[in-house]
Design a protein around this motif. Structure first.
Motif, PDB file in Angstrom:
ATOM      1  N   ARG A   1       0.822  -1.224   0.000  1.00  0.00           N
ATOM      2  CA  ARG A   1       0.000   0.000   0.000  1.00  0.00           C
ATOM      3  C   ARG A   1       0.849   1.265   0.000  1.00  0.00           C
ATOM      4  O   ARG A   1       0.300   2.362   0.088  1.00  0.00           O
ATOM      5  CB  ARG A   1      -0.926   0.018   1.220  1.00  0.00           C
ATOM      6  N   GLY A   2       2.168   1.112  -0.080  1.00  0.00           N
ATOM      7  CA  GLY A   2       3.063   2.264  -0.009  1.00  0.00           C
ATOM      8  C   GLY A   2       4.005   2.123   1.165  1.00  0.00           C
ATOM      9  O   GLY A   2       3.738   1.372   2.114  1.00  0.00           O
ATOM     10  N   ASP A   3       5.111   2.856   1.120  1.00  0.00           N
ATOM     11  CA  ASP A   3       6.086   2.798   2.204  1.00  0.00           C
ATOM     12  C   ASP A   3       5.504   3.309   3.520  1.00  0.00           C
ATOM     13  O   ASP A   3       5.791   2.782   4.585  1.00  0.00           O
ATOM     14  CB  ASP A   3       7.327   3.617   1.850  1.00  0.00           C
TER      15      ASP A   3
ATOM     16  N   LEU B   1       4.230   1.294   8.286  1.00  0.00           N
ATOM     17  CA  LEU B   1       5.502   1.602   7.651  1.00  0.00           C
ATOM     18  C   LEU B   1       6.143   0.328   7.131  1.00  0.00           C
ATOM     19  O   LEU B   1       6.278  -0.652   7.859  1.00  0.00           O
ATOM     20  CB  LEU B   1       6.414   2.295   8.659  1.00  0.00           C
ATOM     21  N   THR B   2       6.521   0.341   5.853  1.00  0.00           N
ATOM     22  CA  THR B   2       7.189  -0.797   5.237  1.00  0.00           C
ATOM     23  C   THR B   2       8.571  -0.375   4.771  1.00  0.00           C
ATOM     24  O   THR B   2       8.712   0.603   4.023  1.00  0.00           O
ATOM     25  CB  THR B   2       6.389  -1.324   4.028  1.00  0.00           C
TER      26      THR B   2
ATOM     27  N   LEU C   1       4.584  -6.409  12.572  1.00  0.00           N
ATOM     28  CA  LEU C   1       3.814  -7.327  11.740  1.00  0.00           C
ATOM     29  C   LEU C   1       4.714  -8.383  11.112  1.00  0.00           C
ATOM     30  O   LEU C   1       4.269  -9.491  10.817  1.00  0.00           O
ATOM     31  CB  LEU C   1       3.050  -6.566  10.657  1.00  0.00           C
ATOM     32  N   THR C   2       5.954  -8.022  10.868  1.00  0.00           N
ATOM     33  CA  THR C   2       7.006  -8.975  10.537  1.00  0.00           C
ATOM     34  C   THR C   2       8.087  -8.814  11.592  1.00  0.00           C
ATOM     35  O   THR C   2       8.066  -7.854  12.371  1.00  0.00           O
ATOM     36  CB  THR C   2       7.610  -8.703   9.144  1.00  0.00           C
TER      37      THR C   2
ATOM     38  N   ILE D   1       7.792  -4.748   8.178  1.00  0.00           N
ATOM     39  CA  ILE D   1       6.521  -4.030   8.249  1.00  0.00           C
ATOM     40  C   ILE D   1       6.148  -3.826   9.709  1.00  0.00           C
ATOM     41  O   ILE D   1       6.111  -4.785  10.492  1.00  0.00           O
ATOM     42  CB  ILE D   1       5.399  -4.797   7.511  1.00  0.00           C
ATOM     43  N   GLY D   2       5.895  -2.577  10.080  1.00  0.00           N
ATOM     44  CA  GLY D   2       5.530  -2.253  11.454  1.00  0.00           C
ATOM     45  C   GLY D   2       4.431  -1.225  11.508  1.00  0.00           C
ATOM     46  O   GLY D   2       4.143  -0.521  10.533  1.00  0.00           O
ATOM     47  N   LEU D   3       3.805  -1.148  12.659  1.00  0.00           N
ATOM     48  CA  LEU D   3       2.696  -0.230  12.882  1.00  0.00           C
ATOM     49  C   LEU D   3       3.033   0.651  14.077  1.00  0.00           C
ATOM     50  O   LEU D   3       3.239   0.157  15.186  1.00  0.00           O
ATOM     51  CB  LEU D   3       1.420  -1.031  13.147  1.00  0.00           C
TER      52      LEU D   3
END
Length: 223
Positions: free
Chosen positions: A35-37, A78-79, A113-114, A193-195
């Motif tokens: 979905r975007g960086d 954020l990716t 998330l990862t 990937i984190g939130l």
């Protein structure tokens, strides 16, 4: 002069909060990737994230720190893709251009998330740096990345040493909104990937521009 440590103690952060098993966390990551960086306020556009920000284990942990009336002030998904020049400079989550968060009534939760490791761009945090209070901010120097010039600050002199906050997929970190943290690019072969979520209690947000904060209610009757 140092300020009081606050509810997260002299370190200013805590790790090991388990919000899901790794398999579930990675499935969520697969649903929301691409979905975007940076996706700001992802709970408004991604149903999977709207569920995560209300997960009871997270809400209960936040309530233990700031009380039962909880809203989201801001945050992002954020990716960090492998090999991309995506670094985040030293900064404090609770201070922005037009706002400041009361550290006694706010907390940042960073959900993995990862897995987040030293090699894929995990957070670097400086234990105890929150006790220096909010520090002067400036725009970071250009570094060739594609994400603009973020707000940053200088690490105070003294015996302040960063540590890597490694997390397994499905774990979360809570930190004082004044804690200095940063993250380097991802040099591994897989995305990270984190939130990042800023939870607040009533009265936590000071807007310097006189505007009302845009809050997303999570729990409690005060909203």
């Amino acid at each position: 002069m140092l300020t009081p440590a606050g509810r997260l103690g002299t370190a200013g952060f805590s790790t090991g909060l388990q919000w899901a098993d790794p398999g579930e966390a990675i499935r969520v990551a697969q649903h929301v990737s691409g979905r975007g960086d940076i996706v700001r306020q992802p709970w408004l556009t991604l149903p999977e994230i709207a569920v995560l920000v209300r997960r009871p284990v997270i809400v209960n942990a936040v309530a233990d720190l700031i009380g039962p009336d909880i809203a989201l002030e801001g945050g992002f998904l954020l990716t960090k893709w492998p090999g991309a020049d995506f670094r985040v400079p030293w900064h404090q989550d609770g201070a922005g251009v037009d706002m400041e968060l009361d550290p006694e009534r706010s907390v940042t939760v960073w959900m993995a998330l990862t897995e987040a490791t030293a090699g894929n761009g995990a957070l670097r945090v400086i234990p105890g740096s929150h006790m220096h209070g909010y520090l002067p901010t400036r725009r970071e120097d250009p570094h060739g990345g594609q994400h603009g010039r973020a707000l940053t600050t200088d690490v105070p002199p003294g015996n302040l040493s960063p540590v890597v906050a490694e997390l397994a997929a499905g774990q979360a970190l809570a930190m004082d909104v004044r804690l200095l943290h940063s993250s380097p690019p991802n040099t591994s072969g897989r995305p990270r990937i984190g939130l990042n979520l800023r939870y607040v209690a009533p009265g936590a947000v000071l807007r310097r521009d006189g505007q009302e904060p845009h809050l997303y209610p999570i729990a409690g009757p005060s909203w």
